[in-house]
Motif scaffolding. Sequence first.
Motif, PDB file in Angstrom:
ATOM      1  N   ARG A 189       0.853  -1.190   0.000  1.00  0.00           N
ATOM      2  CA  ARG A 189       0.000   0.000   0.000  1.00  0.00           C
ATOM      3  C   ARG A 189       0.896   1.250   0.000  1.00  0.00           C
ATOM      4  O   ARG A 189       1.053   1.945   1.011  1.00  0.00           O
ATOM      5  CB  ARG A 189      -0.948  -0.024   1.198  1.00  0.00           C
ATOM      6  CG  ARG A 189      -1.970  -1.165   1.082  1.00  0.00           C
ATOM      7  CD  ARG A 189      -2.987  -1.135   2.217  1.00  0.00           C
ATOM      8  NE  ARG A 189      -4.096  -2.027   1.921  1.00  0.00           N
ATOM      9  CZ  ARG A 189      -4.143  -3.322   2.255  1.00  0.00           C
ATOM     10  NH1 ARG A 189      -3.105  -3.873   2.896  1.00  0.00           N
ATOM     11  NH2 ARG A 189      -5.188  -4.057   1.942  1.00  0.00           N
ATOM     12  N   PHE A 190       1.478   1.528  -1.153  1.00  0.00           N
ATOM     13  CA  PHE A 190       2.444   2.615  -1.276  1.00  0.00           C
ATOM     14  C   PHE A 190       1.794   3.979  -1.106  1.00  0.00           C
ATOM     15  O   PHE A 190       2.470   4.965  -0.794  1.00  0.00           O
ATOM     16  CB  PHE A 190       3.147   2.535  -2.633  1.00  0.00           C
ATOM     17  CG  PHE A 190       3.841   1.222  -2.880  1.00  0.00           C
ATOM     18  CD1 PHE A 190       4.812   0.769  -2.012  1.00  0.00           C
ATOM     19  CD2 PHE A 190       3.504   0.439  -3.966  1.00  0.00           C
ATOM     20  CE1 PHE A 190       5.455  -0.448  -2.223  1.00  0.00           C
ATOM     21  CE2 PHE A 190       4.135  -0.766  -4.198  1.00  0.00           C
ATOM     22  CZ  PHE A 190       5.113  -1.214  -3.321  1.00  0.00           C
ATOM     23  N   ARG A 225       8.604  -6.632  -9.298  1.00  0.00           N
ATOM     24  CA  ARG A 225       8.647  -5.173  -9.341  1.00  0.00           C
ATOM     25  C   ARG A 225       7.249  -4.581  -9.228  1.00  0.00           C
ATOM     26  O   ARG A 225       6.309  -5.085  -9.836  1.00  0.00           O
ATOM     27  CB  ARG A 225       9.266  -4.706 -10.661  1.00  0.00           C
ATOM     28  CG  ARG A 225      10.692  -5.125 -10.877  1.00  0.00           C
ATOM     29  CD  ARG A 225      11.180  -4.562 -12.189  1.00  0.00           C
ATOM     30  NE  ARG A 225      12.521  -5.044 -12.507  1.00  0.00           N
ATOM     31  CZ  ARG A 225      13.441  -4.320 -13.149  1.00  0.00           C
ATOM     32  NH1 ARG A 225      13.133  -3.087 -13.517  1.00  0.00           N
ATOM     33  NH2 ARG A 225      14.618  -4.822 -13.415  1.00  0.00           N
ATOM     34  N   PRO A 226       7.097  -3.508  -8.471  1.00  0.00           N
ATOM     35  CA  PRO A 226       5.781  -2.856  -8.414  1.00  0.00           C
ATOM     36  C   PRO A 226       5.309  -2.507  -9.827  1.00  0.00           C
ATOM     37  O   PRO A 226       6.087  -2.099 -10.682  1.00  0.00           O
ATOM     38  CB  PRO A 226       6.056  -1.599  -7.586  1.00  0.00           C
ATOM     39  CG  PRO A 226       7.239  -1.951  -6.747  1.00  0.00           C
ATOM     40  CD  PRO A 226       8.081  -2.851  -7.593  1.00  0.00           C
ATOM     41  N   GLY A 227       4.033  -2.675 -10.058  1.00  0.00           N
ATOM     42  CA  GLY A 227       3.472  -2.444 -11.381  1.00  0.00           C
ATOM     43  C   GLY A 227       3.356  -3.716 -12.188  1.00  0.00           C
ATOM     44  O   GLY A 227       2.513  -3.825 -13.084  1.00  0.00           O
ATOM     45  N   ARG A 228       4.186  -4.716 -11.861  1.00  0.00           N
ATOM     46  CA  ARG A 228       4.118  -5.991 -12.570  1.00  0.00           C
ATOM     47  C   ARG A 228       3.429  -7.065 -11.746  1.00  0.00           C
ATOM     48  O   ARG A 228       2.986  -8.073 -12.282  1.00  0.00           O
ATOM     49  CB  ARG A 228       5.530  -6.465 -12.931  1.00  0.00           C
ATOM     50  CG  ARG A 228       6.221  -5.593 -13.958  1.00  0.00           C
ATOM     51  CD  ARG A 228       7.658  -6.007 -14.197  1.00  0.00           C
ATOM     52  NE  ARG A 228       7.796  -7.422 -14.528  1.00  0.00           N
ATOM     53  CZ  ARG A 228       8.960  -8.008 -14.795  1.00  0.00           C
ATOM     54  NH1 ARG A 228      10.066  -7.290 -14.761  1.00  0.00           N
ATOM     55  NH2 ARG A 228       9.014  -9.282 -15.082  1.00  0.00           N
ATOM     56  N   PRO A 249       9.628  11.622  -8.759  1.00  0.00           N
ATOM     57  CA  PRO A 249       8.595  12.664  -8.854  1.00  0.00           C
ATOM     58  C   PRO A 249       7.539  12.300  -9.905  1.00  0.00           C
ATOM     59  O   PRO A 249       7.863  11.831 -10.996  1.00  0.00           O
ATOM     60  CB  PRO A 249       9.390  13.905  -9.269  1.00  0.00           C
ATOM     61  CG  PRO A 249      10.787  13.655  -8.791  1.00  0.00           C
ATOM     62  CD  PRO A 249      10.991  12.174  -8.933  1.00  0.00           C
ATOM     63  N   GLY A 250       6.285  12.479  -9.547  1.00  0.00           N
ATOM     64  CA  GLY A 250       5.194  12.258 -10.476  1.00  0.00           C
ATOM     65  C   GLY A 250       4.745  10.815 -10.606  1.00  0.00           C
ATOM     66  O   GLY A 250       3.815  10.529 -11.368  1.00  0.00           O
ATOM     67  N   ARG A 251       5.375   9.905  -9.880  1.00  0.00           N
ATOM     68  CA  ARG A 251       4.977   8.489  -9.960  1.00  0.00           C
ATOM     69  C   ARG A 251       4.340   8.066  -8.644  1.00  0.00           C
ATOM     70  O   ARG A 251       4.832   8.404  -7.567  1.00  0.00           O
ATOM     71  CB  ARG A 251       6.182   7.592 -10.256  1.00  0.00           C
ATOM     72  CG  ARG A 251       6.819   7.827 -11.616  1.00  0.00           C
ATOM     73  CD  ARG A 251       7.997   6.903 -11.817  1.00  0.00           C
ATOM     74  NE  ARG A 251       7.582   5.518 -11.854  1.00  0.00           N
ATOM     75  CZ  ARG A 251       7.581   4.765 -12.957  1.00  0.00           C
ATOM     76  NH1 ARG A 251       7.953   5.293 -14.119  1.00  0.00           N
ATOM     77  NH2 ARG A 251       7.212   3.504 -12.921  1.00  0.00           N
ATOM     78  N   ASP A 252       3.259   7.300  -8.752  1.00  0.00           N
ATOM     79  CA  ASP A 252       2.567   6.832  -7.546  1.00  0.00           C
ATOM     80  C   ASP A 252       3.242   5.614  -6.933  1.00  0.00           C
ATOM     81  O   ASP A 252       3.159   5.403  -5.723  1.00  0.00           O
ATOM     82  CB  ASP A 252       1.114   6.487  -7.878  1.00  0.00           C
ATOM     83  CG  ASP A 252       0.306   7.732  -8.224  1.00  0.00           C
ATOM     84  OD1 ASP A 252       0.640   8.798  -7.698  1.00  0.00           O
ATOM     85  OD2 ASP A 252      -0.630   7.609  -9.025  1.00  0.00           O
ATOM     86  N   GLU A 253       3.882   4.780  -7.769  1.00  0.00           N
ATOM     87  CA  GLU A 253       4.530   3.580  -7.262  1.00  0.00           C
ATOM     88  C   GLU A 253       6.042   3.746  -7.316  1.00  0.00           C
ATOM     89  O   GLU A 253       6.584   4.371  -8.240  1.00  0.00           O
ATOM     90  CB  GLU A 253       4.123   2.353  -8.073  1.00  0.00           C
ATOM     91  CG  GLU A 253       2.675   1.932  -7.863  1.00  0.00           C
ATOM     92  CD  GLU A 253       2.388   0.593  -8.518  1.00  0.00           C
ATOM     93  OE1 GLU A 253       2.987   0.310  -9.574  1.00  0.00           O
ATOM     94  OE2 GLU A 253       1.571  -0.165  -7.964  1.00  0.00           O
TER      95      GLU A 253
END
Length: 557
Positions: A424-425, A444-447, A542-546
């Motif tokens: 829960r980033f 990896r997060p996102g995968r 910067p600009g990334r949620d994960e």
Amino acid sequence: MRRRVLPVLPALLALLAMPALAAPAPEAAALGEQLYREGRRADGAPLQALREHGLTVSGRDAACIQCHRASGMGGAEGSSRVPPIVGARLDAPGQAGPGTRARVAPGLQRQPPGGEQRPAYDREHLARALTAGIDAGGRAMDALMPRYRLDAAEVAALDAYLHTLTVGAAPGFDGRVLHLATIVGADTAPEVQEAGAGVLAACLAERSPRAGAEAEAGTGAPPWVLHRWTLGADPARWSAELQALQQAQPVLALISGLTGPDGRGAWQPVQQHCEHEGLPCLLPQGPSIDDRQPLRWTLAFNRGVSLEASGLAQALGEPDEDGRAPPRRLHQIVQSRDEASRLGAARLAERLAAAGAPVHVEPPIDLDTPGLGAAAAMAALRTATPDEAWVLWLDGAALARLAALDAPAPQARVVLSGERLAGRFEAVPPAWRANVRLTWLWDRPGRTRARLALNAGRWLLSHERAPAADPALLQIQAHAYSACELAASALRRMGREVGRAHFMERIEEAEEAATATALPRFTLGTNRREASSMLWRLRFEPGRDEPVPDGEPLSPP
């Protein structure tokens, strides 16, 4: 090339005819176990043996367990089959094990291996096999079989120990049905129980052999049934509860398991029970596997916070990614009422001390201290200096409680346990992200979600179970499905030669393709008790949620 026969054989065979040399059964079996498992003789000297081309092996390298395994049921070494040597199998003529018949092209006839044609072993045949490499049928054994230097009493001791190894009768197998169990907590939320125990039960029921002609004839794998064991709210009582449950309905193994409201609660009392009782405990979902204890009967996806602690101890002893020298002081913030939080902090302090790292570990700050915990922790974080490191073993709710007070000093080095955050980033406030790093044990997060949805989603959808929208629940679903597939495959290959050690050995032979996990790779092998030991370090951009990987992954010891 002629095989070398050890000169002790004629004298040994003559001695074996003298019953006075046989040690009493209990003492003989104890010595036999020492020879079999440790390769150690009665006086402590290492067992000696010859391999092909005159190579000498000794001690543990010569121990029978290396090839024939703890169960005595063997397996394979490369392309060579290692036969069972449990007493009941030696006492009977050779036979093919279940599932060992190879396919043969039309018009050709398969020649059975010598081990399938031999007569039964007696003590003299066993001595000849051990010392000269000649089987009970008079044929030369595979070159993998060492030629041992043993006296008559040692052969008798090994014979006695092999007759203590049994398969086909084990707790949880009544001769007709094989019983398994999974664990849930009394406080585990219904949707979490359904995601874990519900998926597991449906999958195992589907994979179970059906009672029929094979089962009635005593051939093929027996059908199995899964019991749901519910543990109370107090982990201190779990040992007694587990003993009572096992007494009421013995089981062969525990498959998966969830405790706590979110399924990620305490687990160490269950782990201790499994190790103490010799009960296989397969792929629990909790984060707090204690690797300070020997893991013989517990198989985990990974070591959870113990693995994070090992990776952090390695990283904190080196310059960081920004080139700053290793910290001289370590502060940890914990939740004392949380088992995983306590374990991670204790394990990190122990790892740093064992490595001799020149870092002073301060006593942990307990966020659960009434009235003072969060305030004291934030006051210290506001004044953190560059030569300090802070590790926060906090779940998302505790982190939010701390972050509501303020943000760390800009120069603070802060590491968050990704395992405690459970992916829960969004719980990491934007004001914290520039100087925060995270540990991460999964893909990896996102995968991760895509991997789980691909590998487990098809089965879930085909059984009218939608993949959960919540990433944590989806991981529980997929990991329960993986535990089912792993267990079912091992149970079928074990057949009716049921035994706890034999079951663990069949588990070790699992293939990565049979699993649907959040791990980037699922790897098992002989005596391996974690499917992955990989750890990422993550950072926010910067600009990334994960977060994204910060360098290459670590594989700490």
